[in-house]
Enzyme design. Structure first.
Site, PDB file in Angstrom:
ATOM      1  N   ASP A  57       0.883  -1.168   0.000  1.00 60.20           N
ATOM      2  CA  ASP A  57       0.000   0.000   0.000  1.00 60.20           C
ATOM      3  C   ASP A  57       0.918   1.214   0.000  1.00 60.20           C
ATOM      4  O   ASP A  57       1.568   1.502   1.015  1.00 60.20           O
ATOM      5  CB  ASP A  57      -0.896  -0.010   1.242  1.00 60.20           C
ATOM      6  CG  ASP A  57      -1.858   1.175   1.272  1.00 60.20           C
ATOM      7  OD1 ASP A  57      -1.597   2.186   0.577  1.00 60.20           O
ATOM      8  OD2 ASP A  57      -2.862   1.090   1.997  1.00 60.20           O
ATOM      9  N   TYR A 145      -9.064  15.170  -6.216  1.00 60.59           N
ATOM     10  CA  TYR A 145      -8.333  14.593  -7.354  1.00 60.59           C
ATOM     11  C   TYR A 145      -7.495  15.628  -8.111  1.00 60.59           C
ATOM     12  O   TYR A 145      -6.284  15.443  -8.290  1.00 60.59           O
ATOM     13  CB  TYR A 145      -9.313  13.894  -8.302  1.00 60.59           C
ATOM     14  CG  TYR A 145      -8.624  13.084  -9.377  1.00 60.59           C
ATOM     15  CD1 TYR A 145      -8.092  11.833  -9.092  1.00 60.59           C
ATOM     16  CD2 TYR A 145      -8.498  13.556 -10.679  1.00 60.59           C
ATOM     17  CE1 TYR A 145      -7.450  11.077 -10.067  1.00 60.59           C
ATOM     18  CE2 TYR A 145      -7.860  12.814 -11.664  1.00 60.59           C
ATOM     19  CZ  TYR A 145      -7.342  11.570 -11.355  1.00 60.59           C
ATOM     20  OH  TYR A 145      -6.706  10.833 -12.312  1.00 60.59           O
TER      21      TYR A 145
HETATM   22  P1  NAD Z   1      -7.040   1.586 -12.108  1.00 64.56           P
HETATM   23  O1  NAD Z   1      -8.017   1.692 -10.992  1.00 64.56           O
HETATM   24  O2  NAD Z   1      -7.407   0.782 -13.288  1.00 64.56           O
HETATM   25  O3  NAD Z   1      -5.649   1.055 -11.539  1.00 64.56           O
HETATM   26  C1  NAD Z   1      -5.101   1.593 -10.359  1.00 64.56           C
HETATM   27  C2  NAD Z   1      -4.345   0.513  -9.626  1.00 64.56           C
HETATM   28  O4  NAD Z   1      -3.746   1.127  -8.460  1.00 64.56           O
HETATM   29  C3  NAD Z   1      -5.230  -0.629  -9.104  1.00 64.56           C
HETATM   30  O5  NAD Z   1      -4.675  -1.884  -9.461  1.00 64.56           O
HETATM   31  C4  NAD Z   1      -5.227  -0.431  -7.592  1.00 64.56           C
HETATM   32  O6  NAD Z   1      -5.318  -1.653  -6.850  1.00 64.56           O
HETATM   33  C5  NAD Z   1      -3.881   0.252  -7.364  1.00 64.56           C
HETATM   34  N1  NAD Z   1      -3.842   1.013  -6.126  1.00 64.56           N
HETATM   35  C6  NAD Z   1      -4.769   1.897  -5.690  1.00 64.56           C
HETATM   36  N2  NAD Z   1      -4.401   2.375  -4.497  1.00 64.56           N
HETATM   37  C7  NAD Z   1      -3.219   1.791  -4.178  1.00 64.56           C
HETATM   38  C8  NAD Z   1      -2.350   1.878  -3.068  1.00 64.56           C
HETATM   39  N3  NAD Z   1      -2.640   2.653  -2.011  1.00 64.56           N
HETATM   40  N4  NAD Z   1      -1.210   1.162  -3.073  1.00 64.56           N
HETATM   41  C9  NAD Z   1      -0.912   0.348  -4.124  1.00 64.56           C
HETATM   42  N5  NAD Z   1      -1.710   0.200  -5.191  1.00 64.56           N
HETATM   43  C10 NAD Z   1      -2.852   0.924  -5.217  1.00 64.56           C
HETATM   44  O7  NAD Z   1      -6.716   3.099 -12.529  1.00 64.56           O
HETATM   45  P2  NAD Z   1      -6.053   3.724 -13.856  1.00 64.56           P
HETATM   46  O8  NAD Z   1      -7.114   4.373 -14.626  1.00 64.56           O
HETATM   47  O9  NAD Z   1      -5.137   2.761 -14.484  1.00 64.56           O
HETATM   48  O10 NAD Z   1      -5.197   4.904 -13.182  1.00 64.56           O
HETATM   49  C11 NAD Z   1      -3.795   4.839 -13.041  1.00 64.56           C
HETATM   50  C12 NAD Z   1      -3.264   6.251 -12.824  1.00 64.56           C
HETATM   51  O11 NAD Z   1      -3.608   7.037 -13.970  1.00 64.56           O
HETATM   52  C13 NAD Z   1      -3.880   6.967 -11.615  1.00 64.56           C
HETATM   53  O12 NAD Z   1      -2.898   7.786 -11.016  1.00 64.56           O
HETATM   54  C14 NAD Z   1      -4.949   7.827 -12.256  1.00 64.56           C
HETATM   55  O13 NAD Z   1      -5.241   8.951 -11.465  1.00 64.56           O
HETATM   56  C15 NAD Z   1      -4.265   8.209 -13.546  1.00 64.56           C
HETATM   57  N6  NAD Z   1      -5.151   8.686 -14.619  1.00 64.56           N
HETATM   58  C16 NAD Z   1      -6.154   7.896 -15.112  1.00 64.56           C
HETATM   59  C17 NAD Z   1      -6.961   8.390 -16.133  1.00 64.56           C
HETATM   60  C18 NAD Z   1      -8.098   7.591 -16.731  1.00 64.56           C
HETATM   61  O14 NAD Z   1      -8.884   8.153 -17.511  1.00 64.56           O
HETATM   62  N7  NAD Z   1      -8.214   6.294 -16.411  1.00 64.56           N
HETATM   63  C19 NAD Z   1      -6.747   9.670 -16.645  1.00 64.56           C
HETATM   64  C20 NAD Z   1      -5.720  10.442 -16.129  1.00 64.56           C
HETATM   65  C21 NAD Z   1      -4.924   9.927 -15.127  1.00 64.56           C
END
Ligand code: NAD
Length: 251
Positions: A57, A145
């Site tokens: 975490d 966020y």
């Molecule tokens: P996702 O939910 O598909 O994947 C996130 C992963 O992070 C999950 O596997 C989760 O278990 C893990 N996680 C969450 N909290 C955690 C913690 N405390 N310790 C360890 N692991 C943890 O999300 P995503 O869409 O792939 O997002 C990834 C990154 O990209 C994030 O920082 C998100 O803010 C950013 N982002 C996403 C988007 C989008 O449209 N999906 C756009 C811009 C930025």
């Protein structure tokens, strides 16, 4: 040209590697020949990825320090773990605000500095943090966020200043709209994928690999003179502001 990126044999730690963008980054780095350690708080999400899997975490300092101890020195850290919590700022629960900052900002600091120590000892390394266009453009009703991403972009720049002398680079990638498990709830609504795609000059929402390829470039020696940068990967979406302006004769 066989190893243009020069990533083969590098050790890479990718947080959030169990899902979405983090998983795509881990796969892209592995495809480029890196030894990738996938980190996620949900260890079961890493099953089947073929990655060396570590549970952590990132918001808990003792967890991150223990992870760095187990994994040892690495050359590349990709910070992609993240969470969203809805809420208007006038009423967002402090617990939700703090939980989001703890992962999306503090967690990125904890992993960066825990692994930067080892990078310094081997002459350098690179940190790539997944930020968001929300860091420059406020997103209503998204709690902490946007603030977390704005602060992350600044934190990355500060890391670039403080760690540059040790040969450690720090950069952010700011994705626009990406279809991942985090955002699937939106795309599951009929018509949303098409409407979102229509708002993007390149005509579509991103796939996680669109982000991972840019992350991989920044992690590589091909970006050896790039630090303190934020690369927007949004298909041109954030350039569309003037398209909102009615302009008779020009439409
Ligand atoms: P996702 O939910 O598909 O994947 C996130 C992963 O992070 C999950 O596997 C989760 O278990 C893990 N996680 C969450 N909290 C955690 C913690 N405390 N310790 C360890 N692991 C943890 O999300 P995503 O869409 O792939 O997002 C990834 C990154 O990209 C994030 O920082 C998100 O803010 C950013 N982002 C996403 C988007 C989008 O449209 N999906 C756009 C811009 C930025």
């Amino acid at each position: 040209m066989s190893d243009w990126l020069g990533i083969a044999g590098r050790r890479a730690v990718v947080t959030g590697a169990g899902s979405g963008i983090g998983r795509a980054c881990a796969q892209a780095l592995a495809a480029a020949g890196a030894e990738v350690i996938g980190v996620d708080r949900d260890l079961s999400a890493l099953a089947g990825t073929g990655l060396a899997a570590e549970s952590c975490d990132i918001s808990v300092e003792a967890d991150v320090l223990a992870l760095a101890e187990r994994v040892g020195p690495c050359d590349i850290v990709v910070n992609a773990a993240g969470i969203i919590r809805p809420g208007a700022l006038s009423e967002v629960a402090l617990a939700d605000w703090n939980a989001l900052i703890a992962v999306n900002l503090t967690g990125y600091l904890l992993t960066s500095r825990a692994f930067a120590i080892g990078m310094g000892g081997r002459g350098g390394g690179t940190l790539v943090h997944v930020a968001s266009i929300s860091g420059a453009h406020p997103q209503a009703n998204s709690g902490a966020y946007s603030a977390s991403k704005a602060a992350l972009i600044m934190m990355s720049q500060q890391l670039a200043l403080e760690l540059g002398a040790q040969g450690i680079r720090s950069n952010t990638v700011s994705p626009g709209m990406v279809r991942t498990p985090m955002t699937e709830q939106y795309y599951a609504v009929p018509g949303v994928t098409e409407r979102r795609g229509a708002a993007v000059p390149l005509g579509r929402v991103a796939d996680p690999s669109d982000i991972a390829d840019v992350v991989t470039f920044l992690a590589s020696d091909r970006a050896r003179y790039v630090t303190g940068a934020d690369i927007v990967v949004d298909g041109g979406f954030t350039t569309t502001l003037m398209s909102w302006v009615p302009r008779p004769g020009y439409e």
